[in-house]
Motif scaffolding. Sequence first.
Motif, PDB file in Angstrom:
ATOM      1  N   MET A 140       0.452  -1.753   0.658  1.00  6.87           N
ATOM      2  CA  MET A 140      -0.167   0.419   0.033  1.00  6.87           C
ATOM      3  C   MET A 140       1.035   1.272   0.386  1.00  6.87           C
ATOM      4  SD  MET A 140      -3.526  -0.712   2.416  1.00  6.87           S
ATOM      5  CE  MET A 140      -4.124   0.757   2.119  1.00  6.87           C
ATOM      6  N   LYS A 141       2.291   0.784   0.546  1.00  7.40           N
ATOM      7  CA  LYS A 141       3.102   2.471   0.900  1.00  7.40           C
ATOM      8  C   LYS A 141       3.335   2.895  -0.615  1.00  7.40           C
ATOM      9  CE  LYS A 141       4.710   0.325   5.365  1.00  7.40           C
ATOM     10  NZ  LYS A 141       6.142   0.563   5.777  1.00  7.40           N
ATOM     11  N   LYS A 142       3.428   1.636  -1.318  1.00  9.38           N
ATOM     12  CA  LYS A 142       3.861   2.288  -3.048  1.00  9.38           C
ATOM     13  C   LYS A 142       2.976   2.937  -3.821  1.00  9.38           C
ATOM     14  CE  LYS A 142       7.884  -1.095  -2.516  1.00  9.38           C
ATOM     15  NZ  LYS A 142       8.282  -2.342  -3.296  1.00  9.38           N
ATOM     16  N   LEU A 143       1.401   2.709  -3.582  1.00 10.01           N
ATOM     17  CA  LEU A 143       0.655   3.092  -3.978  1.00 10.01           C
ATOM     18  C   LEU A 143       0.444   4.868  -4.696  1.00 10.01           C
ATOM     19  CD1 LEU A 143      -2.921   1.402  -3.264  1.00 10.01           C
ATOM     20  CD2 LEU A 143      -1.453   1.310  -5.070  1.00 10.01           C
ATOM     21  N   LEU A 144       0.386   4.771  -6.014  1.00  5.61           N
ATOM     22  CA  LEU A 144       0.875   6.274  -6.704  1.00  5.61           C
ATOM     23  C   LEU A 144       0.100   7.548  -5.742  1.00  5.61           C
ATOM     24  CD1 LEU A 144       1.253   5.956 -10.088  1.00  5.61           C
ATOM     25  CD2 LEU A 144       3.272   5.986  -8.459  1.00  5.61           C
ATOM     26  N   TYR A 145      -0.487   6.946  -5.521  1.00  7.70           N
ATOM     27  CA  TYR A 145      -1.747   8.198  -4.867  1.00  7.70           C
ATOM     28  C   TYR A 145      -1.593   8.450  -2.921  1.00  7.70           C
ATOM     29  CZ  TYR A 145      -5.012   4.050  -2.954  1.00  7.70           C
ATOM     30  OH  TYR A 145      -4.997   2.905  -2.533  1.00  7.70           O
ATOM     31  N   TYR A 146      -0.366   7.359  -2.632  1.00  7.45           N
ATOM     32  CA  TYR A 146      -0.008   7.585  -1.469  1.00  7.45           C
ATOM     33  C   TYR A 146       1.355   8.313  -1.836  1.00  7.45           C
ATOM     34  CZ  TYR A 146      -4.010   5.492   1.278  1.00  7.45           C
ATOM     35  OH  TYR A 146      -4.427   4.268   1.753  1.00  7.45           O
ATOM     36  N   VAL A 147       1.767   7.850  -2.597  1.00  6.33           N
ATOM     37  CA  VAL A 147       3.538   8.730  -2.800  1.00  6.33           C
ATOM     38  C   VAL A 147       3.183   9.763  -2.568  1.00  6.33           C
ATOM     39  CG1 VAL A 147       5.899   8.121  -4.294  1.00  6.33           C
ATOM     40  CG2 VAL A 147       4.202   6.425  -3.298  1.00  6.33           C
ATOM     41  N   ASP A 148       2.384   9.920  -3.796  1.00  9.16           N
ATOM     42  CA  ASP A 148       2.568  11.660  -3.841  1.00  9.16           C
ATOM     43  C   ASP A 148       0.642  11.650  -4.187  1.00  9.16           C
ATOM     44  OD1 ASP A 148       2.291  14.381  -5.254  1.00  9.16           O
ATOM     45  OD2 ASP A 148       3.648  14.009  -6.536  1.00  9.16           O
ATOM     46  N   ALA A 149       0.042  12.546  -3.184  1.00  6.68           N
ATOM     47  CA  ALA A 149      -1.507  12.904  -3.519  1.00  6.68           C
ATOM     48  C   ALA A 149      -1.480  14.191  -4.205  1.00  6.68           C
ATOM     49  CB  ALA A 149      -2.010  12.938  -1.741  1.00  6.68           C
ATOM     50  N   MET A 150      -0.630  14.663  -4.140  1.00  6.03           N
ATOM     51  CA  MET A 150      -0.757  15.516  -5.450  1.00  6.03           C
ATOM     52  C   MET A 150      -0.324  15.740  -7.467  1.00  6.03           C
ATOM     53  SD  MET A 150      -1.473  17.976  -3.528  1.00  6.03           S
ATOM     54  CE  MET A 150      -1.433  19.485  -4.428  1.00  6.03           C
ATOM     55  N   GLN A 151      -0.325  13.888  -7.285  1.00  5.95           N
ATOM     56  CA  GLN A 151       0.073  13.657  -8.947  1.00  5.95           C
ATOM     57  C   GLN A 151      -0.977  13.497  -9.808  1.00  5.95           C
ATOM     58  OE1 GLN A 151       2.548  10.372  -9.293  1.00  5.95           O
ATOM     59  NE2 GLN A 151       2.681  10.452 -10.790  1.00  5.95           N
ATOM     60  N   LYS A 152      -1.039  14.762 -10.687  1.00  6.44           N
ATOM     61  CA  LYS A 152      -1.803  14.955 -11.801  1.00  6.44           C
ATOM     62  C   LYS A 152      -2.085  13.786 -12.672  1.00  6.44           C
ATOM     63  CE  LYS A 152      -2.630  19.743 -10.643  1.00  6.44           C
ATOM     64  NZ  LYS A 152      -2.903  20.570 -11.525  1.00  6.44           N
ATOM     65  N   ASP A 186      -0.950  -1.876 -12.585  1.00  3.97           N
ATOM     66  CA  ASP A 186       0.568  -2.185 -11.325  1.00  3.97           C
ATOM     67  C   ASP A 186       0.865  -1.574 -10.443  1.00  3.97           C
ATOM     68  OD1 ASP A 186       1.672  -0.704 -12.887  1.00  3.97           O
ATOM     69  OD2 ASP A 186       3.337  -2.521 -13.587  1.00  3.97           O
ATOM     70  N   ASN A 187       0.425  -0.199 -10.935  1.00  8.67           N
ATOM     71  CA  ASN A 187      -0.175   0.682 -10.011  1.00  8.67           C
ATOM     72  C   ASN A 187      -0.955   2.189  -9.915  1.00  8.67           C
ATOM     73  OD1 ASN A 187       0.878   2.612  -7.468  1.00  8.67           O
ATOM     74  ND2 ASN A 187       2.615   2.510  -7.856  1.00  8.67           N
ATOM     75  N   THR A 188      -1.488   2.897  -9.256  1.00  5.19           N
ATOM     76  CA  THR A 188      -1.978   4.062  -9.644  1.00  5.19           C
ATOM     77  C   THR A 188      -2.505   5.111  -8.893  1.00  5.19           C
ATOM     78  OG1 THR A 188      -5.033   4.422 -10.618  1.00  5.19           O
ATOM     79  CG2 THR A 188      -3.958   2.935  -8.383  1.00  5.19           C
ATOM     80  N   ALA A 189      -2.708   6.054  -9.512  1.00  9.70           N
ATOM     81  CA  ALA A 189      -2.654   8.147  -8.715  1.00  9.70           C
ATOM     82  C   ALA A 189      -4.273   7.875  -8.577  1.00  9.70           C
ATOM     83  CB  ALA A 189      -2.353   8.795  -9.776  1.00  9.70           C
ATOM     84  N   PHE A 190      -5.001   6.789  -9.167  1.00 13.20           N
ATOM     85  CA  PHE A 190      -6.363   6.543  -8.385  1.00 13.20           C
ATOM     86  C   PHE A 190      -7.152   6.122  -7.383  1.00 13.20           C
ATOM     87  CE2 PHE A 190      -6.580   6.846 -13.423  1.00 13.20           C
ATOM     88  CZ  PHE A 190      -7.381   7.572 -13.832  1.00 13.20           C
ATOM     89  N   TYR A 191      -7.545   7.065  -6.461  1.00 13.48           N
ATOM     90  CA  TYR A 191      -8.360   7.019  -5.201  1.00 13.48           C
ATOM     91  C   TYR A 191      -9.595   6.152  -4.887  1.00 13.48           C
ATOM     92  CZ  TYR A 191      -9.048   7.150  -0.300  1.00 13.48           C
ATOM     93  OH  TYR A 191      -9.682   6.665   1.256  1.00 13.48           O
ATOM     94  N   PRO A 192      -9.140   5.048  -5.383  1.00 12.44           N
ATOM     95  CA  PRO A 192     -10.590   4.547  -4.786  1.00 12.44           C
ATOM     96  C   PRO A 192     -11.584   4.565  -3.614  1.00 12.44           C
ATOM     97  CG  PRO A 192      -8.981   2.787  -3.661  1.00 12.44           C
ATOM     98  CD  PRO A 192      -8.279   4.582  -4.503  1.00 12.44           C
ATOM     99  N   THR A 193     -12.877   4.273  -3.578  1.00 10.53           N
ATOM    100  CA  THR A 193     -13.620   5.117  -2.853  1.00 10.53           C
ATOM    101  C   THR A 193     -13.316   3.704  -0.726  1.00 10.53           C
ATOM    102  OG1 THR A 193     -15.452   5.005  -4.046  1.00 10.53           O
ATOM    103  CG2 THR A 193     -15.776   4.566  -1.695  1.00 10.53           C
ATOM    104  N   GLY A 194     -12.886   4.974  -0.196  1.00  4.74           N
ATOM    105  CA  GLY A 194     -12.973   4.222   1.365  1.00  4.74           C
ATOM    106  C   GLY A 194     -13.114   5.615   1.997  1.00  4.74           C
ATOM    107  N   GLY A 195     -12.752   5.127   3.407  1.00  8.94           N
ATOM    108  CA  GLY A 195     -12.654   5.660   4.315  1.00  8.94           C
ATOM    109  C   GLY A 195     -13.508   7.218   4.444  1.00  8.94           C
ATOM    110  N   GLY A 196     -14.454   7.199   4.082  1.00 10.13           N
ATOM    111  CA  GLY A 196     -15.786   7.994   3.388  1.00 10.13           C
ATOM    112  C   GLY A 196     -15.275   9.342   2.972  1.00 10.13           C
ATOM    113  N   GLN A 197     -13.944   8.903   2.166  1.00  8.10           N
ATOM    114  CA  GLN A 197     -13.625   9.376   1.035  1.00  8.10           C
ATOM    115  C   GLN A 197     -13.963   8.763  -0.728  1.00  8.10           C
ATOM    116  OE1 GLN A 197      -9.747  11.330   0.566  1.00  8.10           O
ATOM    117  NE2 GLN A 197      -9.759  11.522  -1.745  1.00  8.10           N
TER     118      GLN A 197
END
Length: 392
Positions: free
Chosen positions: A1-13, A34-45
């Motif tokens: 999970m730490k390597k997911l792009l939306y966690y590595v850099d939340a500002m990545q477009k 194999d990786n993504t900057a797309f955030y999946p539904t979760g945690g209220g977001q």
Amino acid sequence: MKKLLYYVDAMQKEFTANVVKTGKEADRSYIVLDNTAFYPTGGGQPHDTGWINTIEIIDVEKVEDEIRHYSHEDVENISGEITGKLNWTRRFDHMQQHAGQHILTAAFVELLNIPTVSFHLGTDLVTIDLDVADVTEEQLQAVENRANDIILENRTIETKWVTKDELAQFNLRKDVKVEEDIRLVIIPDFDYNGCGGTHPTSTGQVGLLKILATEKIKQQIRIHFICGNRVRKQLAMRKQVLTDVARQLSVPEENAAEALRKFAQTAKATEKSLAELQDELLIFEAKELAKQSIPIAYFTNRSIQQLQKLARFITQENPAAIALLVADNGEKLQFVAARGSEQTQSMKAISTAVLPLINGKGGGNDALVQGGGEKVVSAEQLLRSMEKVISS
């Protein structure tokens, strides 16, 4: 999970990744990368949207160990390296609202020791439910001011992955529910909270926070608020409404509230006077109709409430009367039948007999019934049918 792009850099477009597989689920296709900057539904977001190459992504969900990017388009032939692009307006809005929720919740704890028990990020508004039966306007203003102070200070928003054993080092706002892959979102010296959502890198990017309303939900208080660009949109909408109201009242905007209050008072007084005059007219009609033992009348465009009032006035004026009233209201007929106190015949017999004639519905009791239905007979025919029940 730490390597997911939306966690590595939340500002990545935008990003590149490789297709792992494609599939179909109900009426939607999906792509797994194999990786993504797309955030999946979760945690209220809510989930992100955007594009993979030219394919529009409408939903993103985590299914077991896969993050599926859903589309209504055919994705069967997509393979190899792709370019992903987020709908950045949507993502950044969600980050503003989510970070604003952390700040507002922490302010309620810091100033009032009131915890948040749930959070919902909606399309237009954001809500938190507080574990308290009531809050005052003064408390809300103090919390809102504190939240905006934190935003204006432009504090860094940090994220940190920790183990369960390391949690004791942090002054957490609430207990963390997960056992592993624990991610903390930290606003130094203010808020330490376990969270899997995306946030901007500083509080200043939240822009502004505004509490809009509160409502009582059982023994809790729900706070409706907005942050960032949503504040500007709300301000523009409310400015437009205020300008329109002021224009219609022919007053400056700063005087619109007082002018509207006076207008409402005048309208209420006028409405009351009109109702009194209508009652006087009904009483006058009732006195004339009450001279008959079976007062019969039909009207055009009379409400069922007016028919009920007229029937009551008639039977008060003549306790021996049975009043039969019908109104032709465009595409439907409505009726009322009422008896005076000296009569014993049940009015339910009338509604039972005539409701089938108009495919109608109704209700009431032995003393007064009312109903309405389709205009498949004339008002005169309906009255004759009602009168026939009385005669028989």
